[in-house]
Design a protein around this motif. Structure first.
Motif, short mmCIF file in Angstrom:
data_model
loop_
_atom_site.label_atom_id
_atom_site.label_comp_id
_atom_site.label_asym_id
_atom_site.label_seq_id
_atom_site.Cartn_x
_atom_site.Cartn_y
_atom_site.Cartn_z
N GLU A 173 0.83 -1.20 0.00
CA GLU A 173 0.00 0.00 0.00
C GLU A 173 0.87 1.25 0.00
O GLU A 173 0.47 2.29 -0.53
CB GLU A 173 -0.92 -0.01 1.23
N TYR A 174 2.09 1.12 0.57
CA TYR A 174 3.00 2.26 0.62
C TYR A 174 4.39 1.82 0.13
O TYR A 174 4.87 0.75 0.49
CB TYR A 174 3.09 2.81 2.05
N GLY A 187 2.43 6.98 -1.02
CA GLY A 187 1.17 6.25 -1.01
C GLY A 187 0.09 7.08 -1.66
O GLY A 187 0.35 8.15 -2.20
#
Length: 395
Positions: A173-174, A187
């Motif tokens: 996600e990041y 992100g």
């Protein structure tokens, strides 16, 4: 014998695709090279090497240039108190150019016919790598398949799986780039102008809540001691301070800046040790340097940081600025006292034999021994002359 290709290797999806594709489909003799500027643990380096060999490279090399990176770059960022846009300590951008230069030198040493890197066409790193290669080894071909072929993540994963490679390439996600001088975090929140990343996205989480005091000592601008213990290698001080301060979730921020290719970019970062060191060093300078030393240092340091960020490290003016910055550090020696607390720190004060804030000369707002009241009256009258002349002519 097949041609040697040097691959800038991180172990991630893009560089894993490059390793497999160019060894299998193009028959190149791949030397996967990881350039360590101080951001990897021993276990991480072992895992990256394991991945490289599983992908079919003929040789994997780890080039440790962390001390060189400190001596040729970090020390000057400290001398200049460099924070890009008064915010960001150039964590990743300063590392990339050194990694690129090390790759270029290695490629020349082994007689490589090409250098492969996995940069996309959207960021700064493509420029940093290409520029270093064009300066140091212009005769060597640069291959960038992700950028030039606009390869998708899904395509790369499918290609690897079809060739028996099934590493865990779950899309995080990041995106996190961790290094000695700080960590950047990207992100969905950094793609817009109004939101920030959540607490959980930072690699270091709050573990300590009881404040503590630390002491940094500088000698001619260089870090030499931490909490009263002398270290020959300044990297140890940075690492120890970062390990402690990151437990307080210190050094977090959101940077907005101009990319090399002319668009605005936004990234979150955490850089506990760099932020503390820069602020501590700056306070020591404010006590020990003159007004004009501080002024001109700030002007040139801003240029140095901008040029470093934009991959201009090899421009000769950088050596000129470095000489100036170093010359200003002759009397930047002493101890700095810092208090760490959750999410913030306070630079308390300094102790130095070069401290110009000494009571024997004057006490601000109290009294002085260096001049008389009549001296001030005369000085003020002369200082006002041109302002009075201007106002009398333009009234």
């Amino acid at each position: 014998m097949s041609k040697i290709a040097v691959l800038a290797f991180s172990g991630g999806l893009d560089t894993s695709y490059c390793a497999k594709y160019y060894s299998k489909e193009e028959g190149l003799n791949i030397h996967s090279v990881l350039v360590n500027t101080g951001g990897f643990s021993h276990e991480e380096l072992q895992e990256i090497e394991r991945r490289a060999m599983a992908l079919g490279v003929s040789k994997h090399v780890c080039l440790d240039i962390s001390l060189e990176y400190y001596k040729k770059c970090i020390r000057y960022m400290i001398y200049g108190n460099i924070l890009k846009n008064n915010t960001y300590p150039l964590s990743v951008s300063s590392e990339r150019i050194f990694q690129a230069m090390a790759l270029a030198k290695y490629a020349k040493e082994v007689g490589a016919s090409c250098i492969i890197h996995g940069s996309t066409g959207a960021g700064n790193d493509q420029v940093r790598f290409d520029l270093a290669f064009q300066v140091i080894c212009p005769e060597i071909e640069i291959i960038t398949p992700v950028r030039d072929k606009k390869l998708s993540r899904e395509y790369e994963i499918e290609y690897l799986r079809s060739n028996g490679i099934d590493f865990d390439f779950k899309k995080a996600e990041y995106s996190i780039n961790q290094g000695l001088w700080g960590t950047s975090i990207g992100g969905k929140e950094t793609l817009n102008s109004s939101t920030t990343i959540p607490e959980s996205a930072y690699p270091s989480q709050l573990k300590k809540t009881e404040p503590c005091d630390v002491e940094l000592e500088f000698d001619k601008g260089d870090l030499v001691a931490f909490n009263g213990v002398l270290y020959k290698n300044p990297l140890e001080i940075i690492q120890k301070l970062n390990k402690l301060a990151s437990q307080y979730a210190i050094g977090r921020g959101m940077h907005v800046g101009d990319t090399i290719i002319g668009i605005k970019g936004r990234v979150a970062f955490e850089a506990a040790a760099p932020m503390i060191i820069i602020k501590a060093h700056h306070l020591l300078e404010k006590h020990n340097l003159t007004k004009w030393q501080l002024y001109w240092k700030e002007q040139l340091a801003n240029w140095y940081g901008m040029l470093l960020h934009e991959a201009q490290y090899q421009e000769p003016v950088m050596r000129d600025i470095e000489k100036f910055l170093k010359s200003t550090q002759e009397h930047v020696s002493g101890k700095v006292f810092v208090k760490l607390a959750p999410y913030n720190f306070e630079v308390i004060g300094i102790e130095s034999k070069y401290d110009m804030m000494q009571a024997k000369f004057a006490q601000y707002g109290e009294m002085n021994t260096a001049f008389s009241g009549d001296d001030v009256k005369g000085f003020t009258k002369i200082l006002a002359n041109q302002i009075k002349l201007y106002n009398s002519v333009n009234d």
